[in-house]
Write an enzyme that holds these catalytic residues in place. Structure first.
Site, PDB file in Angstrom:
ATOM      1  N   GLU A  70     -12.884 -11.201  -7.057  1.00 24.83           N
ATOM      2  CA  GLU A  70     -13.107 -12.312  -6.226  1.00 24.83           C
ATOM      3  C   GLU A  70     -13.566 -13.039  -6.815  1.00 24.83           C
ATOM      4  OE1 GLU A  70     -15.569 -13.829  -2.229  1.00 24.83           O
ATOM      5  OE2 GLU A  70     -16.278 -11.962  -3.121  1.00 24.83           O
ATOM      6  N   LYS A  74     -10.058 -13.245   3.663  1.00 23.47           N
ATOM      7  CA  LYS A  74     -11.154 -12.665   3.875  1.00 23.47           C
ATOM      8  C   LYS A  74     -11.260 -12.717   5.840  1.00 23.47           C
ATOM      9  CE  LYS A  74     -16.290 -12.365   1.764  1.00 23.47           C
ATOM     10  NZ  LYS A  74     -16.474 -12.380   0.628  1.00 23.47           N
ATOM     11  N   CYS A  97     -15.006  -8.359  -1.003  1.00 22.46           N
ATOM     12  CA  CYS A  97     -16.096  -8.373  -0.929  1.00 22.46           C
ATOM     13  C   CYS A  97     -17.010  -7.700   0.404  1.00 22.46           C
ATOM     14  CB  CYS A  97     -16.857  -9.468  -1.343  1.00 22.46           C
ATOM     15  SG  CYS A  97     -18.375  -9.503  -2.525  1.00 22.46           S
TER      16      CYS A  97
END
Length: 254
Positions: free
Chosen positions: A40, A106, A140
């Site tokens: 990331e 995300k 993540c």
């Protein structure tokens, strides 16, 4: 049908985009794989104040990823800080050697660290098809939310790129395994190492198969490891143990 995936567990210089890209090119070039996965925000480090490093979609990070993919004939995957119409996105790119570029914003922004303060969340799941495989893109903190990654028969593997703090490493390892087992899919989790002003990162990048077994992994340090995913073996297992047929039905809302 098989595909080779390279997990690139790397460190990065805080907020030094050009230097990070220059150093990581050799990592991408040397990776023996069809798909190279980076962590990331691999070009900047994890930034909670995005204005310092944000780029447009055609900025240095994405154009460099496209050049790498075309030059080295392998797909390149990783996330970057993107500014678009006045909003900031933690955007994960899957760049193919042809230049075709797909991305995922995300969905779950890291509330404990304040990521939602300056970033705008995505609202769409993204599955990329490449070399006969279907990859669900996740970033993540998304790992903690199993409904968002629940297989609907629409993918074969999940790719997580992460900057996952060492303080929560047990959760990282446990949840990667859980996602593989519950979805009967391959899972690729690529985390960074090193430090930034807020955290220490141990790594623990790993690849797991559809049974939750570790194919490859390491704890600390910079390293690149390539693994082979076998689609026929996965499908044979899913046919012999069709737990997916008993999954609860549901619909995701934006």
């Amino acid at each position: 049908m098989k595909i080779r995936i390279a997990l690139c567990q790397v460190d990065m210089e805080w907020e030094h985009t050009a230097r990070n890209l220059e150093r990581l090119e050799s990592v991408v070039a040397a990776a023996e794989a069809d798909v190279v996965v980076l962590p990331e925000m691999f070009a900047t480090g994890f930034k909670l104040r995005p204005a310092v490093v944000a780029e447009p979609q055609d900025g240095l990070v994405v154009t460099t990823m496209r050049r790498w993919a075309a030059t080295y004939k392998k797909a390149v995957v990783g996330s970057a800080v993107i500014v678009e119409e006045g909003t900031y996105r933690n955007r994960m790119f899957f760049v193919k050697p042809s230049g075709e570029t797909q991305w995922y914003d995300k969905r779950h922004l890291f509330r404990p660290g304040g990521e939602g303060r300056d970033y705008t969340p995505g609202d769409k799941r993204v599955v990329v098809e490449y070399m006969g495989f279907r990859f669900l893109l996740q970033i993540c903190y998304d790992l903690r939310f199993p409904v968002w990654s629940r297989s609907r028969g629409d993918y074969d593997a999940i790719i997580y790129c992460a900057s996952w703090d060492n303080k929560r490493r047990d959760a990282w390892c446990a949840l990667l395994r859980a996602r593989a087992i519950e979805n009967q899919c391959y899972v690729i989790g690529v985390n960074r190492v090193g430090t930034d002003p807020d955290a220490v990162y141990i790594g623990d990048s790993q690849a797991l198969d559809y049974l939750g077994r570790t194919i490859a992994g390491a704890d600390s340090g910079e390293w690149t490891m390539s693994v082979t995913l076998d689609l026929e073996q996965q499908r044979a297992f899913r046919e012999s143990f069709p737990a997916w047929q008993d999954a609860d039905d549901f619909r995701l809302e934006p």
